[in-house]
Design a protein around this motif. Structure first.
Motif, PDB file in Angstrom:
ATOM      1  N   UNK A  24       0.865  -1.062  -0.005  1.00  7.84           N
ATOM      2  CA  UNK A  24      -0.087   0.031   0.148  1.00  7.84           C
ATOM      3  C   UNK A  24       0.811   1.266   0.189  1.00  7.84           C
ATOM      4  N   UNK A  25       0.324   2.418   0.080  1.00  8.10           N
ATOM      5  CA  UNK A  25       0.817   3.596  -0.003  1.00  8.10           C
ATOM      6  C   UNK A  25       2.060   3.720   1.305  1.00  8.10           C
ATOM      7  N   UNK A  26       1.920   3.112   2.185  1.00  8.51           N
ATOM      8  CA  UNK A  26       2.881   3.059   3.373  1.00  8.51           C
ATOM      9  C   UNK A  26       3.952   2.140   3.206  1.00  8.51           C
ATOM     10  N   UNK A  27       3.961   1.286   2.396  1.00  8.77           N
ATOM     11  CA  UNK A  27       4.864   0.225   2.156  1.00  8.77           C
ATOM     12  C   UNK A  27       4.545  -1.279   2.819  1.00  8.77           C
ATOM     13  N   UNK A  28       3.275  -1.389   3.153  1.00  9.10           N
ATOM     14  CA  UNK A  28       2.959  -2.633   4.090  1.00  9.10           C
ATOM     15  C   UNK A  28       2.260  -3.452   2.823  1.00  9.10           C
ATOM     16  N   UNK A  29       2.815  -4.653   2.966  1.00  5.55           N
ATOM     17  CA  UNK A  29       2.141  -5.822   2.051  1.00  5.55           C
ATOM     18  C   UNK A  29       0.660  -5.851   2.548  1.00  5.55           C
ATOM     19  N   UNK A  30      -0.421  -5.842   1.579  1.00  6.03           N
ATOM     20  CA  UNK A  30      -1.825  -6.309   1.992  1.00  6.03           C
ATOM     21  C   UNK A  30      -2.457  -7.243   1.084  1.00  6.03           C
ATOM     22  N   UNK A  31      -3.443  -7.931   1.493  1.00  9.43           N
ATOM     23  CA  UNK A  31      -4.248  -8.433   0.403  1.00  9.43           C
ATOM     24  C   UNK A  31      -5.423  -7.577  -0.143  1.00  9.43           C
ATOM     25  N   UNK A  32      -5.347  -7.674  -1.363  1.00 10.04           N
ATOM     26  CA  UNK A  32      -6.384  -6.616  -1.895  1.00 10.04           C
ATOM     27  C   UNK A  32      -7.291  -7.350  -3.161  1.00 10.04           C
ATOM     28  N   UNK A  33      -8.020  -6.525  -3.657  1.00 12.84           N
ATOM     29  CA  UNK A  33      -9.044  -6.990  -4.609  1.00 12.84           C
ATOM     30  C   UNK A  33      -9.658  -6.030  -5.413  1.00 12.84           C
ATOM     31  N   UNK A  34      -9.599  -6.004  -6.692  1.00 14.28           N
ATOM     32  CA  UNK A  34     -10.231  -4.697  -7.240  1.00 14.28           C
ATOM     33  C   UNK A  34     -11.299  -5.218  -8.202  1.00 14.28           C
ATOM     34  N   UNK A  35     -11.740  -4.110  -9.264  1.00 10.60           N
ATOM     35  CA  UNK A  35     -12.653  -4.451 -10.074  1.00 10.60           C
ATOM     36  C   UNK A  35     -11.859  -4.077 -11.266  1.00 10.60           C
ATOM     37  N   UNK A  36     -11.629  -5.089 -12.375  1.00  9.65           N
ATOM     38  CA  UNK A  36     -10.914  -4.964 -13.461  1.00  9.65           C
ATOM     39  C   UNK A  36      -9.845  -4.330 -13.286  1.00  9.65           C
ATOM     40  N   UNK A  37      -8.920  -4.806 -12.174  1.00 12.59           N
ATOM     41  CA  UNK A  37      -7.403  -4.497 -11.742  1.00 12.59           C
ATOM     42  C   UNK A  37      -7.486  -3.172 -11.269  1.00 12.59           C
ATOM     43  N   UNK A  38      -8.481  -2.498 -10.749  1.00 14.86           N
ATOM     44  CA  UNK A  38      -8.361  -1.136 -10.133  1.00 14.86           C
ATOM     45  C   UNK A  38      -8.515  -1.561  -8.720  1.00 14.86           C
ATOM     46  N   UNK A  39      -7.311  -1.520  -7.642  1.00 13.57           N
ATOM     47  CA  UNK A  39      -7.475  -2.242  -6.482  1.00 13.57           C
ATOM     48  C   UNK A  39      -7.425  -0.730  -5.545  1.00 13.57           C
ATOM     49  N   UNK A  40      -7.672   0.248  -5.963  1.00 11.69           N
ATOM     50  CA  UNK A  40      -7.880   1.335  -4.888  1.00 11.69           C
ATOM     51  C   UNK A  40      -9.348   1.667  -4.372  1.00 11.69           C
ATOM     52  N   UNK A  41      -9.479   1.990  -3.143  1.00 15.60           N
ATOM     53  CA  UNK A  41     -10.858   2.541  -2.830  1.00 15.60           C
ATOM     54  C   UNK A  41     -11.352   3.646  -3.577  1.00 15.60           C
ATOM     55  N   UNK A  42     -12.637   3.412  -3.943  1.00 19.78           N
ATOM     56  CA  UNK A  42     -13.608   4.282  -4.486  1.00 19.78           C
ATOM     57  C   UNK A  42     -13.572   5.942  -4.114  1.00 19.78           C
ATOM     58  N   UNK A  43     -13.493   5.804  -2.727  1.00 23.72           N
ATOM     59  CA  UNK A  43     -13.617   7.040  -2.123  1.00 23.72           C
ATOM     60  C   UNK A  43     -12.607   7.491  -1.001  1.00 23.72           C
ATOM     61  N   UNK A  44     -12.543   8.550  -0.561  1.00 23.59           N
ATOM     62  CA  UNK A  44     -11.831   8.790   0.424  1.00 23.59           C
ATOM     63  C   UNK A  44     -10.119   9.014  -0.092  1.00 23.59           C
ATOM     64  N   UNK A  45      -9.343   8.429   0.564  1.00 20.44           N
ATOM     65  CA  UNK A  45      -7.950   8.744   0.348  1.00 20.44           C
ATOM     66  C   UNK A  45      -7.476   7.903  -0.914  1.00 20.44           C
ATOM     67  N   UNK A  46      -8.307   7.098  -1.334  1.00 19.75           N
ATOM     68  CA  UNK A  46      -7.809   6.138  -2.681  1.00 19.75           C
ATOM     69  C   UNK A  46      -6.688   5.342  -2.438  1.00 19.75           C
ATOM     70  N   UNK A  47      -6.571   4.832  -1.075  1.00 20.08           N
ATOM     71  CA  UNK A  47      -5.453   4.000  -0.821  1.00 20.08           C
ATOM     72  C   UNK A  47      -5.818   2.659  -1.404  1.00 20.08           C
ATOM     73  N   UNK A  48      -4.818   1.729  -1.560  1.00 21.13           N
ATOM     74  CA  UNK A  48      -5.135   0.298  -1.928  1.00 21.13           C
ATOM     75  C   UNK A  48      -5.915  -0.327  -0.569  1.00 21.13           C
TER      76      UNK A  48
END
Length: 577
Positions: free
Chosen positions: A278-302
């Protein structure tokens, strides 16, 4: 970065991790090991340096034993208990054993009758020889030859990958209490039971025809399956070896539920974890829609769906048959310096005793200092960190395009190099295709399928275009042709994604999965589109795929793995419960 020792293979040099090199053992661990040895709680491990044996180490330590590594021939003769977890190809293993002058000490140890356990290739090497690697002589301790599964006769995918049951031939201390529980296999070659080796065979497994699943005589045992990857059942088998008890007839397994008991190779359910910094360098498990893995609102972090190791451990507890990590972080240098992901693998292999696959960045690199690393170097690093298989993505498209153009196997591609050293079962190719409609199949050179889902202009035919760079770039290459090319180059398994279905939760693309699984003779993993347990059952019934994979629905706990398996069992699909 030193990841191994160069070993001649044919006309080129292959790099394999060499754990037989002398290690720096911390004083505290050395003292604990001395205490364990005095108490008879030490195991000597013959790790000749070709593959993932970290899980074997972790399983042994979980059972309360310390490990002494074979660093010189005399370490074998002085061992009280010896485990030989053979990994890779038959010829490669015999070359290394001969080079290190370990063949005669190993034979003498086995002849002495002291406790010995061989695993997978560690079983095959006990036989007189193998067809693998052009034909090789083995240790000759057990009569018989190791032969490749006959794809044409069996009509089944090869390698034989997954959870299968055993037919025990009588009471055995090694298999005491195991009953009819499934264990994990991954191999393309097998030994066949025959009158000459009948007194050795403890159990057979059926895959088209019976093959040797376990052997034993006195204190000498070996298994074709991987106990360290067979969950609680495998740990029990290892404990039976380490703490032998009076032989007992295999008890019937208590019913886990009222579900019907199925037999044969189970259809696998795989949990996939997309791992990214993520933007702080921590490894996280993520998942997105059509390869967009950022939040759709707020800070838009992974988008953060959990920590990789904790989620992997949860899926192991939930009954996942395999766990797959896909590293989707962009590498600033090269994967050999990707210490966080390597740490994830090391930690996960301490808690997860089913197969682990890692994908992302399995290709050749040049670091900032100008030092070149091959895909084999990268794969070796991941294998030594706990991975059982590596998944190759975009690089496989480039390799396949060149192979289709030239028709020549150079021996220098990532697929060929890794499968030569570690065996084709260690190589997975991940395909990311998208559907392309055509009015007439003759308009394109690609393999087309008549579809039940007509295109926007009523088109009745389609093909699936391969993409690279996370689906952002299309190539003039079909998924069927790519799968056939990488199989010819030495790939052992296909991970078949579908850009059109990703995140839709409407089910797998049966037409795509069917087209590819019918076109190759290696196992195919269906991916993308699962939304409910029924979708797994449907794709297994509609196609020849061997496994099905999901990510987001498991992470968000919208679907539980146990519910998936219950639905499969209720529909009489072979299932590991």
């Amino acid at each position: 970065m030193q990841v191994g020792t160069s070993v001649s293979v044919g006309s080129r040099q292959q790099l394999v991790g060499d754990s037989c090199l002398r290690r720096r053992i911390p004083p505290r661990y050395a003292a604990l090991r001395a205490v364990a040895a005095a108490a008879g709680k030490e195991v000597t491990l013959l790790d000749y340096g070709a593959g993932n044996v970290r899980s074997v180490r972790n399983a042994i330590m979980k059972l309360g034993y310390s490990i002494k590594d074979v660093e010189k021939p005399s370490d074998i003769s002085s061992a009280a208990k010896l485990i030989f977890p053979g990994v890779g190809s038959f010829g490669q293993a015999m070359r290394i054993l001969k080079q290190k002058e370990l063949v005669d000490p190993l034979k003498e140890y086995i002849d002495s009758g002291k406790p010995f356990l061989g695993v997978c290739l560690g079983l095959q090497l006990l036989f007189e020889g193998s067809e693998e690697s052009g034909g090789c002589e083995g240790l000759g301790m057990i009569p018989g030859q190791v032969c490749e599964f006959d794809k044409a006769t069996l009509g089944l995918p090869v390698p034989h990958i997954g959870w299968n049951d055993m037919s025990q031939k009588g009471p055995s201390p090694l298999l005491s209490g195991v009953g009819d529980k499934r264990v994990y296999f991954v191999h393309s070659y097998r030994a066949v039971p025959e009158p000459r080796n009948a007194d050795w065979v403890l159990a057979t497994t059926d895959y088209g025809d019976p093959f040797v699943a376990a052997v034993g005589k006195g204190n000498i045992y070996a298994t074709q399956f991987h106990p360290e990857k067979s969950g609680a059942t495998g740990l029990q088998i290892l404990n039976n070896f380490l703490e032998p008890s009076t032989p007992a007839s295999p008890p019937a397994s208590p019913a886990a539920s009222s579900l019907p008991k199925t037999h044969g190779l189970a259809r696998r359910v795989i949990a996939c974890l997309d791992v990214r910094a993520n933007d702080r360098g921590d490894l996280v498990v993520t998942k997105g829609d059509q390869y967009d893995v950022r939040e759709k609102e707020g800070e838009r972090d992974v988008r953060n769906l959990g920590k990789p190791v904790e989620l992997a451990a949860r899926y192991f507890d939930d009954g996942a048959d395999e766990v797959s990590f896909l590293n989707i972080t962009g590498f600033r240098d090269c994967p050999l310096n990707d210490l966080p992901m390597i740490k994830v693998l090391k930690e996960a292999s301490r808690r997860v005793f089913v197969p682990l696959t890692v994908g992302g960045g399995i290709r050749g690199f040049k670091d900032v200092n100008g030092t070149s690393y091959s895909a084999l170097d990268v794969a070796s690093s991941y294998f030594r960190s706990g991975a059982d298989k590596v998944s190759i993505g975009s690089d496989a498209v480039d390799v396949a395009e060149e192979y289709i153009r030239s028709g020549v196997r150079t021996g220098q591609t990532s697929i060929e190099q890794i499968s030569e050293v570690y065996g084709r079962q260690a190589v997975v190719v991940s395909i990311d295709p998208k559907r392309v409609y055509v009015a007439d199949p003759s308009q394109v050179k690609h393999k087309c399928t008549k579809t039940s889902k007509p295109g926007p202009n009523g088109e009745q035919w389609c093909w699936w275009q391969c993409t690279v760079k996370g689906g952002r770039e299309g190539r003039d290459l079909g998924a069927v042709e790519l799968a056939q090319a990488v199989e010819a180059l030495g790939t052992g398994e296909i991970l078949l994604n579908c850009i059109d279905c990703d995140g839709a939760k409407q089910g797998f693309d049966h037409e795509l999965v069917g087209a590819v699984s019918d076109a190759v003779s290696i196992p195919v993993i269906a991916s993308s589109g699962a939304g409910v347990p029924e979708h797994f059952t449907q794709v297994f019934k509609a196609t020849r795929c061997s496994a099905a994979l999901a990510a987001g629905i498991f992470h968000r706990q919208e679907v539980n793995i146990a519910d998936v398996k219950q639905h499969m069992a209720e529909n009489l699909l072979p299932t590991r419960l």
